[in-house]
Design a protein around this motif. Structure first.
Motif, mmCIF file in Angstrom:
data_model
loop_
_atom_site.group_PDB
_atom_site.id
_atom_site.type_symbol
_atom_site.label_atom_id
_atom_site.label_comp_id
_atom_site.label_asym_id
_atom_site.label_seq_id
_atom_site.Cartn_x
_atom_site.Cartn_y
_atom_site.Cartn_z
ATOM 1 N N TYR A 228 0.839 -1.212 0.000
ATOM 2 C CA TYR A 228 0.000 0.000 0.000
ATOM 3 C C TYR A 228 0.868 1.254 0.000
ATOM 4 C CZ TYR A 228 -2.985 3.759 1.632
ATOM 5 O OH TYR A 228 -3.623 4.965 1.753
ATOM 6 N N LEU A 229 1.890 1.277 0.844
ATOM 7 C CA LEU A 229 2.767 2.444 0.915
ATOM 8 C C LEU A 229 3.501 2.653 -0.404
ATOM 9 C CD1 LEU A 229 4.236 2.038 4.519
ATOM 10 C CD2 LEU A 229 2.569 3.741 3.730
ATOM 11 N N TYR A 230 3.903 1.579 -1.034
ATOM 12 C CA TYR A 230 4.581 1.657 -2.337
ATOM 13 C C TYR A 230 3.650 2.321 -3.351
ATOM 14 C CZ TYR A 230 7.677 0.013 -6.100
ATOM 15 O OH TYR A 230 8.556 -0.062 -7.157
ATOM 16 N N ASP A 231 2.396 1.856 -3.386
ATOM 17 C CA ASP A 231 1.411 2.449 -4.292
ATOM 18 C C ASP A 231 1.089 3.890 -3.904
ATOM 19 O OD1 ASP A 231 0.946 0.291 -6.087
ATOM 20 O OD2 ASP A 231 -0.278 -0.710 -4.568
ATOM 21 N N PHE A 232 1.054 4.146 -2.604
ATOM 22 C CA PHE A 232 0.738 5.486 -2.118
ATOM 23 C C PHE A 232 1.766 6.500 -2.612
ATOM 24 C CE2 PHE A 232 1.389 8.804 1.114
ATOM 25 C CZ PHE A 232 0.125 9.400 1.113
ATOM 26 N N PHE A 233 3.030 6.154 -2.517
ATOM 27 C CA PHE A 233 4.074 7.079 -2.964
ATOM 28 C C PHE A 233 4.035 7.280 -4.476
ATOM 29 C CE2 PHE A 233 6.252 5.822 1.115
ATOM 30 C CZ PHE A 233 6.153 7.085 1.693
ATOM 31 N N ILE A 234 3.687 6.243 -5.213
ATOM 32 C CA ILE A 234 3.546 6.398 -6.665
ATOM 33 C C ILE A 234 2.421 7.374 -6.974
ATOM 34 C CG2 ILE A 234 2.844 5.235 -8.802
ATOM 35 C CD1 ILE A 234 4.308 2.760 -7.836
ATOM 36 N N ARG A 235 1.283 7.218 -6.272
ATOM 37 C CA ARG A 235 0.147 8.115 -6.500
ATOM 38 C C ARG A 235 0.485 9.550 -6.121
ATOM 39 N NH1 ARG A 235 -4.246 6.922 -3.297
ATOM 40 N NH2 ARG A 235 -3.109 5.416 -2.011
ATOM 41 N N VAL A 236 1.234 9.721 -5.032
ATOM 42 C CA VAL A 236 1.632 11.063 -4.604
ATOM 43 C C VAL A 236 2.512 11.723 -5.662
ATOM 44 C CG1 VAL A 236 3.045 12.345 -2.954
ATOM 45 C CG2 VAL A 236 1.404 10.653 -2.128
ATOM 46 N N ILE A 237 3.463 10.961 -6.187
ATOM 47 C CA ILE A 237 4.368 11.508 -7.199
ATOM 48 C C ILE A 237 3.602 11.885 -8.467
ATOM 49 C CG2 ILE A 237 6.288 10.957 -8.745
ATOM 50 C CD1 ILE A 237 7.424 9.217 -6.467
ATOM 51 N N VAL A 238 2.708 10.968 -8.923
ATOM 52 C CA VAL A 238 1.932 11.241 -10.133
ATOM 53 C C VAL A 238 1.038 12.461 -9.938
ATOM 54 C CG1 VAL A 238 0.122 10.360 -11.658
ATOM 55 C CG2 VAL A 238 1.980 8.852 -10.928
ATOM 56 N N PHE A 239 0.350 12.509 -8.791
ATOM 57 C CA PHE A 239 -0.543 13.638 -8.534
ATOM 58 C C PHE A 239 0.246 14.936 -8.427
ATOM 59 C CE2 PHE A 239 -2.668 16.487 -5.470
ATOM 60 C CZ PHE A 239 -3.805 16.776 -6.222
ATOM 61 N N GLY A 240 1.407 14.876 -7.777
ATOM 62 C CA GLY A 240 2.238 16.062 -7.644
ATOM 63 C C GLY A 240 2.653 16.625 -8.996
ATOM 64 N N LEU A 241 3.045 15.734 -9.918
ATOM 65 C CA LEU A 241 3.449 16.180 -11.253
ATOM 66 C C LEU A 241 2.266 16.777 -12.021
ATOM 67 C CD1 LEU A 241 5.772 13.207 -12.288
ATOM 68 C CD2 LEU A 241 6.468 15.527 -11.638
ATOM 69 N N VAL A 242 1.116 16.097 -11.937
ATOM 70 C CA VAL A 242 -0.073 16.589 -12.637
ATOM 71 C C VAL A 242 -0.505 17.937 -12.062
ATOM 72 C CG1 VAL A 242 -2.525 16.162 -13.093
ATOM 73 C CG2 VAL A 242 -0.872 14.289 -13.276
ATOM 74 N N ALA A 243 -0.514 18.048 -10.730
ATOM 75 C CA ALA A 243 -0.930 19.295 -10.086
ATOM 76 C C ALA A 243 0.013 20.442 -10.439
ATOM 77 C CB ALA A 243 -0.980 19.101 -8.572
ATOM 78 N N ALA A 244 1.313 20.156 -10.514
ATOM 79 C CA ALA A 244 2.285 21.197 -10.852
ATOM 80 C C ALA A 244 2.044 21.740 -12.251
ATOM 81 C CB ALA A 244 3.699 20.634 -10.744
ATOM 82 N N ILE A 245 1.688 20.852 -13.172
ATOM 83 C CA ILE A 245 1.426 21.283 -14.547
ATOM 84 C C ILE A 245 0.122 22.076 -14.641
ATOM 85 C CG2 ILE A 245 0.919 20.474 -16.887
ATOM 86 C CD1 ILE A 245 2.747 18.070 -16.299
ATOM 87 N N LEU A 246 -0.933 21.557 -13.975
ATOM 88 C CA LEU A 246 -2.241 22.206 -14.055
ATOM 89 C C LEU A 246 -2.303 23.531 -13.294
ATOM 90 C CD1 LEU A 246 -4.600 19.103 -13.644
ATOM 91 C CD2 LEU A 246 -3.974 20.306 -15.753
ATOM 92 N N SER A 247 -1.391 23.719 -12.339
ATOM 93 C CA SER A 247 -1.402 24.956 -11.552
ATOM 94 C C SER A 247 -1.148 26.192 -12.413
ATOM 95 C CB SER A 247 -0.360 24.879 -10.439
ATOM 96 O OG SER A 247 0.957 24.776 -10.976
ATOM 97 N N PHE A 248 -0.551 26.003 -13.582
ATOM 98 C CA PHE A 248 -0.280 27.133 -14.471
ATOM 99 C C PHE A 248 -1.541 27.611 -15.193
ATOM 100 C CE2 PHE A 248 3.914 25.082 -14.179
ATOM 101 C CZ PHE A 248 4.692 26.177 -13.833
#
Length: 233
Positions: free
Chosen positions: A35-55
């Protein structure tokens, strides 16, 4: 139908087709690691998507919420529906199957994942962990509702055991009880760690019943093990 559970927490299941399989449920610790392994993957993916969409300003904020919903709910459903496993589960050799050991269906996957909020109540998956702690198959609420089980992949249906030098296709002529079938399967599983001489020594214990000796007895037991696991060899 579940017939036997050994001290090693291995479930021995007899399918309607008459074949027998064994499954080893994954425990709380290894599932938490997955679960933690998947959690960190989701955090990284969401972080990248959010950084792009924030513009994109205000529109981007709305898209970020949509992305959060999709990543949170779609991650597990998409991966588990495809192969029964997620990157985290695959990393720790786990897989989601039905209670009878067959591959989980899309409806199974959707139900078990939609009930994650219930397992997470009130926080940190407390209810889910408590539920898993009080049953030998380590099933959380979502698993009970969906009729699923998280197991180690090498024990899934369809695992071929030591199939070399085996050519028998008809059912064994010897009728064995469930615990005796399990002993034959475990012998086949352990053959990779045994020398040929030791394999023959153990197989010769049943030479009279098998009506063969030495290498032929070893091969016959391996063939029987594959039959009990539903393999066509």
């Amino acid at each position: 139908m579940m017939q036997y559970q050994g001290l090693d927490n291995k479930f021995f299941i007899k399918l309607p087709e008459g074949v027998s399989i064994n499954l080893v449920p994954a425990g709380i610790v290894v599932r938490s690691c997955a679960y933690l392994y998947d959690f960190f993957i989701r955090v990284i993916v969401f972080g990248l998507v959010a950084a792009i969409l924030s513009f994109l300003g205000d529109a981007g904020q709305g898209l970020i919420l949509i992305a959060y919903f999709i990543i949170t709910w779609g991650y597990y459903i998409a991966f588990e529906a495809k192969s029964g496993t997620t990157p985290g589960k695959k990393r720790f050799n786990l897989k989601v199957v039905q209670d009878n050991g067959l591959p989980a269906t899309l409806s199974n996957i959707i139900i078990r994942n939609l009930l994650r909020p219930a397992d997470a109540f009130p926080f940190g998956y407390c209810l889910g962990i408590a539920t898993m702690s009080f049953n030998k198959s380590y099933k959380r609420i979502g698993d009970w509702s969906a009729g699923t089980l998280v197991i180690y992949q090498e024990n899934n249906v369809g695992t071929l055991l030591n199939s070399e030098n085996t050519s028998q296709e008809e059912p064994p002529k010897i009728e064995l009880a469930i615990d005796e079938q399990q002993a034959v399967i475990e012998f086949s599983e352990r053959c990779k760690k045994l020398s040929p001489a030791r394999q023959e020594e153990l197989a010769n214990i049943l030479s009279e019943a098998l009506n063969v000796k030495d290498e032929s007895a070893t091969n016959k037991l391996k063939s029987m093990a594959n039959f009990y696991l539903g393999q066509k060899i």
